[in-house]
Design a protein around this motif. Structure first.
Motif, mmCIF file in Angstrom:
data_model
loop_
_atom_site.group_PDB
_atom_site.id
_atom_site.type_symbol
_atom_site.label_atom_id
_atom_site.label_comp_id
_atom_site.label_asym_id
_atom_site.label_seq_id
_atom_site.Cartn_x
_atom_site.Cartn_y
_atom_site.Cartn_z
ATOM 1 N N ARG A 195 1.994 1.456 12.266
ATOM 2 C CA ARG A 195 1.219 2.333 13.151
ATOM 3 C C ARG A 195 -0.014 1.585 13.606
ATOM 4 O O ARG A 195 -0.717 1.012 12.780
ATOM 5 N N THR A 196 -0.298 1.610 14.897
ATOM 6 C CA THR A 196 -1.448 0.860 15.404
ATOM 7 C C THR A 196 -2.646 1.804 15.560
ATOM 8 O O THR A 196 -2.497 3.026 15.523
ATOM 9 N N ALA A 197 -3.813 1.195 15.780
ATOM 10 C CA ALA A 197 -5.032 1.996 15.948
ATOM 11 C C ALA A 197 -4.900 2.927 17.155
ATOM 12 O O ALA A 197 -5.503 4.002 17.193
ATOM 13 N N SER A 198 -4.104 2.534 18.142
ATOM 14 C CA SER A 198 -3.949 3.392 19.323
ATOM 15 C C SER A 198 -2.723 4.304 19.202
ATOM 16 O O SER A 198 -2.151 4.731 20.213
ATOM 17 N N SER A 199 -2.317 4.563 17.953
ATOM 18 C CA SER A 199 -1.255 5.541 17.648
ATOM 19 C C SER A 199 0.139 5.165 18.143
ATOM 20 O O SER A 199 0.988 6.037 18.324
ATOM 21 N N LEU A 200 0.359 3.880 18.374
ATOM 22 C CA LEU A 200 1.726 3.455 18.674
ATOM 23 C C LEU A 200 2.441 3.278 17.338
ATOM 24 O O LEU A 200 1.808 2.990 16.323
ATOM 25 N N SER A 201 3.755 3.442 17.347
ATOM 26 C CA SER A 201 4.481 3.165 16.100
ATOM 27 C C SER A 201 5.728 2.338 16.400
ATOM 28 O O SER A 201 6.344 2.466 17.469
ATOM 29 N N PHE A 202 6.050 1.476 15.442
ATOM 30 C CA PHE A 202 7.178 0.544 15.591
ATOM 31 C C PHE A 202 7.923 0.468 14.264
ATOM 32 O O PHE A 202 7.319 0.164 13.236
ATOM 33 N N ASP A 203 9.212 0.691 14.304
ATOM 34 C CA ASP A 203 10.042 0.453 13.117
ATOM 35 C C ASP A 203 10.387 -1.032 13.136
ATOM 36 O O ASP A 203 11.328 -1.446 13.817
ATOM 37 N N HIS A 204 9.651 -1.822 12.404
ATOM 38 C CA HIS A 204 9.840 -3.278 12.537
ATOM 39 C C HIS A 204 10.780 -3.856 11.487
ATOM 40 O O HIS A 204 11.116 -5.023 11.552
ATOM 41 N N GLY A 205 11.197 -3.048 10.507
ATOM 42 C CA GLY A 205 12.191 -3.512 9.535
ATOM 43 C C GLY A 205 13.547 -2.933 9.890
ATOM 44 O O GLY A 205 14.013 -3.086 11.023
ATOM 45 N N ALA A 206 14.160 -2.245 8.921
ATOM 46 C CA ALA A 206 15.480 -1.646 9.178
ATOM 47 C C ALA A 206 15.408 -0.745 10.411
ATOM 48 O O ALA A 206 14.466 0.016 10.585
ATOM 49 N N GLN A 207 16.415 -0.846 11.246
ATOM 50 C CA GLN A 207 16.428 -0.091 12.507
ATOM 51 C C GLN A 207 17.044 1.288 12.371
ATOM 52 O O GLN A 207 16.650 2.223 13.043
ATOM 53 N N TYR A 208 18.053 1.364 11.530
ATOM 54 C CA TYR A 208 18.758 2.628 11.297
ATOM 55 C C TYR A 208 19.591 2.401 10.054
ATOM 56 O O TYR A 208 19.657 1.279 9.534
ATOM 57 N N PHE A 209 20.219 3.429 9.553
ATOM 58 C CA PHE A 209 21.146 3.229 8.449
ATOM 59 C C PHE A 209 22.327 4.168 8.615
ATOM 60 O O PHE A 209 22.285 5.101 9.428
ATOM 61 N N THR A 210 23.361 3.906 7.870
ATOM 62 C CA THR A 210 24.539 4.767 7.894
ATOM 63 C C THR A 210 24.767 5.279 6.476
ATOM 64 O O THR A 210 24.246 4.711 5.519
ATOM 65 N N ALA A 211 25.518 6.355 6.375
ATOM 66 C CA ALA A 211 25.827 6.924 5.057
ATOM 67 C C ALA A 211 27.334 7.077 4.961
ATOM 68 O O ALA A 211 27.896 8.045 5.471
ATOM 69 N N LYS A 212 27.973 6.113 4.342
ATOM 70 C CA LYS A 212 29.441 6.127 4.274
ATOM 71 C C LYS A 212 29.951 6.649 2.923
ATOM 72 O O LYS A 212 31.017 7.231 2.855
ATOM 73 N N SER A 213 29.187 6.393 1.860
ATOM 74 C CA SER A 213 29.646 6.810 0.529
ATOM 75 C C SER A 213 29.250 8.269 0.290
ATOM 76 O O SER A 213 28.260 8.758 0.843
ATOM 77 N N ALA A 214 30.017 8.927 -0.588
ATOM 78 C CA ALA A 214 29.711 10.322 -0.913
ATOM 79 C C ALA A 214 28.333 10.428 -1.556
ATOM 80 O O ALA A 214 27.575 11.361 -1.270
ATOM 81 N N ARG A 253 0.818 -1.209 0.000
ATOM 82 C CA ARG A 253 0.000 0.000 0.000
ATOM 83 C C ARG A 253 0.856 1.264 0.000
ATOM 84 O O ARG A 253 0.427 2.323 -0.400
ATOM 85 N N GLY A 254 2.083 1.125 0.501
ATOM 86 C CA GLY A 254 2.911 2.326 0.633
ATOM 87 C C GLY A 254 4.321 2.102 0.095
ATOM 88 O O GLY A 254 4.691 1.013 -0.347
ATOM 89 N N ILE A 255 5.087 3.170 0.211
ATOM 90 C CA ILE A 255 6.471 3.185 -0.263
ATOM 91 C C ILE A 255 7.390 2.763 0.877
ATOM 92 O O ILE A 255 7.072 3.008 2.038
ATOM 93 N N GLY A 256 8.515 2.151 0.578
ATOM 94 C CA GLY A 256 9.520 1.920 1.621
ATOM 95 C C GLY A 256 10.082 0.517 1.676
ATOM 96 O O GLY A 256 11.199 0.322 2.109
ATOM 97 N N GLY A 257 9.286 -0.483 1.318
ATOM 98 C CA GLY A 257 9.775 -1.861 1.400
ATOM 99 C C GLY A 257 10.166 -2.213 2.828
ATOM 100 O O GLY A 257 9.368 -2.058 3.760
ATOM 101 N N ARG A 258 11.416 -2.636 3.000
ATOM 102 C CA ARG A 258 11.875 -3.040 4.340
ATOM 103 C C ARG A 258 12.222 -1.839 5.230
ATOM 104 O O ARG A 258 12.580 -2.014 6.397
ATOM 105 N N LEU A 259 12.144 -0.639 4.710
ATOM 106 C CA LEU A 259 12.177 0.573 5.553
ATOM 107 C C LEU A 259 10.735 0.804 5.956
ATOM 108 O O LEU A 259 9.963 1.454 5.237
ATOM 109 N N ALA A 260 10.345 0.232 7.091
ATOM 110 C CA ALA A 260 8.920 0.133 7.402
ATOM 111 C C ALA A 260 8.627 0.543 8.842
ATOM 112 O O ALA A 260 9.419 0.268 9.751
ATOM 113 N N THR A 261 7.481 1.205 9.021
ATOM 114 C CA THR A 261 7.004 1.569 10.363
ATOM 115 C C THR A 261 5.537 1.165 10.477
ATOM 116 O O THR A 261 4.728 1.558 9.639
#
Ligand SMILES: Cc1cc2nc3c(=O)[nH]c(=O)nc-3n(C[C@H](O)[C@H](O)[C@H](O)COP(=O)(O)OP(=O)(O)OC[C@H]3O[C@@H](n4cnc5c(N)ncnc54)[C@H](O)[C@@H]3O)c2cc1C
Length: 323
Positions: free
Chosen positions: A47-66, A37-45
């Motif tokens: 959201r529950t009906a009670s407005s909780l949110s969980f990043d259940h896929g990738a936890q964080y990322f780093t940017a090493k290349s220019a 339904r949305g964009i992101g693939g495994r970059l995913a959050t």
């Protein structure tokens, strides 16, 4: 080619959006097809009906290349922020741990503005015709023919979409991916435990992090995400969801020293193809005709940045072709 090349990108995760965006900057007009339904693939959050949110896929990322750094810097502080977990320290290794706001796909949604992205559109097969490639969707063949198709689905799914290419089949077979059961847990009270991130706190749990400690997440809630160990996830891949939930909630509460805590919310998500264990070692693949590309994290490694670089590399090659 007298007309602008017709380009289909399958998948609106990091690789697909990186690829489509770069093609667009070259004056091309790719169409992105995404089954979710949305964009992101495994970059995913979630959201529950009670407005909780969980990043259940990738936890964080780093940017090493220019290249990725430039892209991330252009996203701006409204959509990207550094995460410095309490009691962490490891964030200093390999650069900042970055997260997107308000959810992990926030920066991809922003990057996809102006792109033609068709969500809830699953590509079932890709068929060769004299004048191009035709995509078949759920129960219906598309009307359009494409000169180029870029597949960014995880390697096993890319394999299923490209049976016409022995070269792709052979190369994709060398990519190995591991599954992951992810647990989302909200507690009524904070655990006694100090750090926000616990690595391999038990044999069955590889990662346990306080989601509500990330920038831009509601700190009024006490939310945690656990990723089951890859071996445990593999062994229990087909286990009933309720049994997985019970096992992982019990294990996570024990790791947090919160056995008696009231659980406000819990759920599990199965990532059948979560993390690349053995990448291809090349930025992308091309079929024998040179017009079907495969890219994504399976090509360069198990990270968001690798998916970005792979998508970018495929787009750059198409941009250099004599069209
Ligand atoms: C649990 C977990 C934890 C992770 N932790 C980290 C981490 O901490 N740091 C890090 O850098 N990386 C992490 N990763 C890896 C990171 O998420 C990936 O490397 C990256 O997001 C992959 O991007 P991608 O575009 O290659 O693939 P994906 O994000 O999988 O995108 C592919 C897209 O294609 C779509 N698709 C598939 N088949 C079709 C079809 N037939 N038709 C239409 N659309 C289709 C999918 O729905 C999906 O949106 C983690 C992943 C998981 C699952």
């Amino acid at each position: 080619m007298e007309h602008l090349p017709r380009i289909a990108v399958i998948g609106a995760g990091m690789a697909g959006i990186a690829c489509a965006r770069h093609l667009q900057t070259l004056g091309l007009r790719p169409i992105v097809f995404e089954k979710s339904r949305g964009i992101g693939g495994r970059l995913a959050t979630r959201r529950t009906a009670s407005s909780l949110s969980f990043d259940h896929g990738a936890q964080y990322f780093t940017a090493k290349s220019a290249e990725f750094r430039t892209f991330i810097d252009a996203c701006g502080p409204e959509t990207i922020s550094a995460w410095r977990p309490r009691g962490g320290g490891e964030h200093a290794l390999g650069g900042d741990w970055l997260v997107s706001l308000p959810g992990m796909n926030g920066f991809l949604k922003q990057a996809a503005e102006g792109l033609d992205v068709r969500t809830e559109t699953t590509v079932r097969s890709i068929e060769r015709f004299k004048d191009g490639w035709r995509l078949d969707f759920d129960g219906s063949a598309g009307d359009d023919l494409f000169d180029f198709v870029i597949v960014t689905a995880p390697a096993p799914q890319a394999t299923a979409l490209t049976p016409f290419s022995p070269h792709l089949q052979k190369s994709l077979a060398s990519i190995r991916m591991a599954p992951c059961w992810a647990l989302m847990l909200a507690l009524k009270t904070s655990p006694e435990i100090g750090p926000d991130v616990l690595r391999q706190p038990s044999p069955d749990i590889a990662w346990l992090a306080r989601n509500s400690g990330k920038p831009g997440r509601s700190c009024a809630d006490e939310t945690w995400v656990a990723h089951a160990d890859p071996a445990w996830s593999q062994d229990n891949l087909e286990l009933e969801k309720d049994a997985v939930l019970l096992h992982l909630v019990t294990a996570a509460l024990a790791c947090l020293g919160s056995e008696g805590s009231e659980v406000m919310y819990s759920d599990v998500h199965r990532w059948r193809f979560a993390k690349v264990e053995q990448p291809l070692g090349e930025p992308f693949l091309r079929d024998e005709t040179g017009t079907v590309f495969v890219c994504g994290d399976g090509c360069l490694g198990p990270r968001v940045e690798s998916a970005y670089l792979s998508g970018l590399a495929a787009a750059a090659v198409i941009g250099r072709l004599e069209l």
